[in-house]
Design a protein around this motif. Structure first.
Motif, PDB file in Angstrom:
ATOM      1  N   ASP A 135       0.807  -1.522  -0.373  1.00 14.89           N
ATOM      2  CA  ASP A 135      -0.055   0.152   0.241  1.00 14.89           C
ATOM      3  C   ASP A 135       0.820   1.418   0.308  1.00 14.89           C
ATOM      4  O   ASP A 135       0.101   2.338  -0.262  1.00 14.89           O
ATOM      5  CB  ASP A 135      -0.584   0.089   0.966  1.00 14.89           C
ATOM      6  CG  ASP A 135      -0.387  -0.540   2.339  1.00 14.89           C
ATOM      7  OD1 ASP A 135       0.773   0.064   2.636  1.00 14.89           O
ATOM      8  OD2 ASP A 135      -1.045  -0.129   3.964  1.00 14.89           O
ATOM      9  N   TYR A 158      12.150   2.966  -0.583  1.00 15.22           N
ATOM     10  CA  TYR A 158      11.482   1.386  -0.803  1.00 15.22           C
ATOM     11  C   TYR A 158       9.823   1.560  -1.386  1.00 15.22           C
ATOM     12  O   TYR A 158       9.618   1.050  -2.494  1.00 15.22           O
ATOM     13  CB  TYR A 158      11.651   0.963   0.601  1.00 15.22           C
ATOM     14  CG  TYR A 158       9.966   0.096   0.902  1.00 15.22           C
ATOM     15  CD1 TYR A 158      10.749  -1.237   0.427  1.00 15.22           C
ATOM     16  CD2 TYR A 158       8.897   0.022   1.409  1.00 15.22           C
ATOM     17  CE1 TYR A 158       9.007  -2.544   0.228  1.00 15.22           C
ATOM     18  CE2 TYR A 158       7.870  -0.774   1.306  1.00 15.22           C
ATOM     19  CZ  TYR A 158       8.040  -2.196   1.027  1.00 15.22           C
ATOM     20  OH  TYR A 158       7.371  -3.183   1.021  1.00 15.22           O
ATOM     21  N   ARG A 289      11.513   9.283  11.508  1.00 16.75           N
ATOM     22  CA  ARG A 289      11.973   8.795  10.176  1.00 16.75           C
ATOM     23  C   ARG A 289      12.038  10.193   9.171  1.00 16.75           C
ATOM     24  O   ARG A 289      10.993  10.462   8.854  1.00 16.75           O
ATOM     25  CB  ARG A 289      11.505   7.499  10.093  1.00 16.75           C
ATOM     26  CG  ARG A 289      11.271   6.866   8.738  1.00 16.75           C
ATOM     27  CD  ARG A 289       9.911   6.297   8.575  1.00 16.75           C
ATOM     28  NE  ARG A 289      10.226   4.958   8.598  1.00 16.75           N
ATOM     29  CZ  ARG A 289      10.046   3.859   8.961  1.00 16.75           C
ATOM     30  NH1 ARG A 289       8.784   3.411   7.715  1.00 16.75           N
ATOM     31  NH2 ARG A 289      10.354   2.627   9.389  1.00 16.75           N
TER      32      ARG A 289
END
Ligand code: NAD
Ligand code: DAU
Length: 352
Positions: A135, A158, A289
């Motif tokens: 997703d 990613y 992050r």
């Protein structure tokens, strides 16, 4: 050898892949599962212990970047279907090392597509290349849900690499007529997940009374699905999905990270008979992050109505099972965090 249908599963020694391989090997005696995995830090043959000697399971240690190996597998076995899970899968690692993610997730997928295309060229009937995606390719969503029509908007290295591989899969369908399916799933949890991901990392740190690093304010939201439910969805889509289609898979189970960590703390306190609140004292807010996606939320109505799959495992039940599994598999945890499992590989598959 030709009596069985050969299905090539890549990444079958990883977290989700090992559940998919186990399900297929046990459920389909008419299949031979060719499990191709290069055994990176995330791949571990201990994940496949129950089926290591099963006659339907053939493990092949190899890299999806190795086009000669791929061609030789397609030549030796008449592969009818591919379920492609092999990937670099951890967002934090991708921020430090995007090149490796591009190599495995993009170039590796292209090589696998090329091998399938060259083996199936002119005889595509009954073949299927099924690509397992995420997703995260849709980006981050403030309100509402990702549908299969939501535009792709990857935001981490990613997810950029996964989105790119999705595009190549669709391009091979469009340009060469390769039969392809893509599914995009939300966050998985359950046994055998490498303890760099949120849930097993937190369990491991709680057990060892180490700080529980919550990124930013812990307000980011993820939709969690028990890994065996994802494996069942992959089974159903592989057998009933339509070529050229994309299917979203999700648990309809959104949690703020901090609430999830607190819930895990209370489960661990009970299981380890610690005073209530002991584990929660370990919660430590750390630097966020970079580019941290705020919320993922999947609309899974297409797979539910067209394929007939739906999530079966309640979150409290799935979390209890997961915590119980990690508590009784401390040796596995030690092996995967110490590189010990590589010795297991040498013993089981090289020196015998
Ligand atoms: P994982 O990191 O646990 O396992 C990946 C596996 O791929 C490992 O066994 C590794 O050895 C193997 N691998 C890596 N590079 C390889 C290469 N070059 N050649 C051959 N094998 C290689 O990952 P996971 O969490 O099980 O995810 C599996 C797939 O599902 C990935 O494609 C991921 O993008 C996707 N996905 C994961 C989640 C999740 O929550 N974990 C959710 C949605 C989609
Ligand atoms: O949504 C599907 C994706 O889910 C998969 O495609 C990825 O392969 C998988 O790794 C997962 O990605 P996330 O980045 O969402 O998972 P992770 O477990 O790394 O983090 C979940 C959330 O918890 C995220 O908001 C970051 C946060 N987090 C994570 C770790 C490891 C923390 O707060 N602390 C941590 O130590």
């Amino acid at each position: 050898m030709n009596d069985k249908k050969n299905i090539l599963i890549t990444g079958g020694a990883g977290f989700i892949g090992s559940h998919v391989v186990r399900l297929f090997v046990e459920k389909y005696p008419q299949y031979r599962i060719l499990n191709l995995d290069s055994l990176t830090y995330a791949g571990n043959l201990e994940n496949l212990r129950e089926i290591e000697n099963h006659p339907n399971h053939k493990f092949i240690k190899g890299d999806i970047l190795d086009i000669e190996l791929l061609n030789s597998i397609f030549k030796e076995y008449p592969v009818q279907g591919v379920i492609h899970l092999a990937a670099e899968s951890h967002v934090d690692r991708s921020i430090h090392n995007p090149d490796e993610f591009a190599m495995t997730n993009i170039i590796g997928t292209i090589r696998l597509l090329k091998a399938a295309h060259s083996a199936w060229h002119g005889q595509m009937n009954g073949k299927m290349f099924y690509h397992i995606s995420t997703d995260e390719v849709y980006g981050s969503i403030a309100d509402g849900y990702f549908t299969e029509q939501t535009p792709i908007d990857p935001r981490s290295p990613y997810s950029a690499s996964k989105a790119s591989s999705d595009h190549f899969v669709q391009a091979f369908g469009n340009s060469y007529g390769l039969p392809t399916i893509i599914s995009r799933c939300s966050n998985n949890y359950g046994p055998y997940q490498f303890p760099e991901k949120l849930i097993p990392l937190m369990i491991n740190n709680m057990v060892n009374s180490k700080p529980l690093p919550v990124y930013g304010k812990g307000e980011n939201i993820r939709d969690w699905l028990y890994v065996e439910d994802h494996a069942k969805a992959i089974d159903a889509i592989f057998h009933k999905g339509k070529s050229g289609e994309v299917y979203n898979i999700g648990g309809n189970n959104e949690w703020k990270n901090i609430d999830l960590v607190k819930l895990l703390c209370s489960i661990i306190d009970k299981k380890l008979e610690r005073a209530d609140g002991t584990s929660a004292k370990l919660i430590t807010y750390v630097k966020d992050r970079p580019g941290h996606d705020m919320r993922y939320a999947i609309d899974a109505s297409k797979v539910i109505s067209e394929i007939g799959w739906r999530p079966e495992t309640d979150f409290p039940e799935g979390l209890e099972k997961t915590v119980a599994w990690y508590l009784s598999n401390q040796q596995w945890l030690q092996h995967v965090t110490s590189g010990e499992y590589l010795k297991y590989y040498d013993k089981m598959y090289v020196n015998r």
